[in-house]
Motif scaffolding. Structure first.
Motif: not given
Length: 155
Positions: A64-69, A105-110, A151-154
């Protein structure tokens, strides 16, 4: 010799949640709760063992998350806590990794990097077009960019 049919359903299993008692006799209901940042997605909240020895539904807890940008990152990371690199990274694998570890928080990168943390540093938000690296595990998804994190927030 008479055969007596079983009056029990198979035990339930639940990932990312807790079964609150696992009574599995016919007619019994099982309560459960999802871990933080996970939510129930299938059926009613209490599965019931039916006469035919099957459950009315199988509980499932999903992210259950929200995409922050898309945000800038630096060597002093926007998120600090835990990280991983995976040649099969997807957004879901990163979010699951972070949220199962208890991070907010979670972040995918590269395309293949995942970062977790409980504090989001105040780095600038960037245009979505800068988070342009396909995920290593699913090239139809974008997983951040060069020094750019999706960036994503639970919740």
């Amino acid at each position: 010799m008479k055969y007596c049919p079983s009056k029990f359903c198979p035990p339930l299993k639940l990932g990312n949640g807790t079964l609150l008692g696992n009574m599995n006799s016919v007619g019994s209901r099982v309560e459960y709760s999802c871990n933080p940042y996970f939510a129930e997605t299938v059926g009613e909240t209490n599965p019931t063992c039916q006469v035919n020895r099957s459950w009315t539904h199988y509980p499932k807890c999903t992210i259950n998350f929200k995409y922050l940008g898309c945000y800038e990152d630096r060597s002093d990371r926007i998120l600090y806590g835990r990280s991983m690199h995976s040649s099969s990274l997807t957004t879901e694998t990163c979010l699951t990794f972070c949220f199962e570890s208890g991070f907010k928080f979670a972040s995918t990168q590269y395309g293949s990097h995942c970062f977790c943390g409980n504090v989001l540093r105040d780095y600038p938000e960037k245009a979505e077009s800068e988070c342009n690296k396909p995920c290593a595990g699913d090239p139809t998804e974008m997983c951040g960019g060069t020094w750019r994190g999706s960036i994503y927030k639970g919740i």
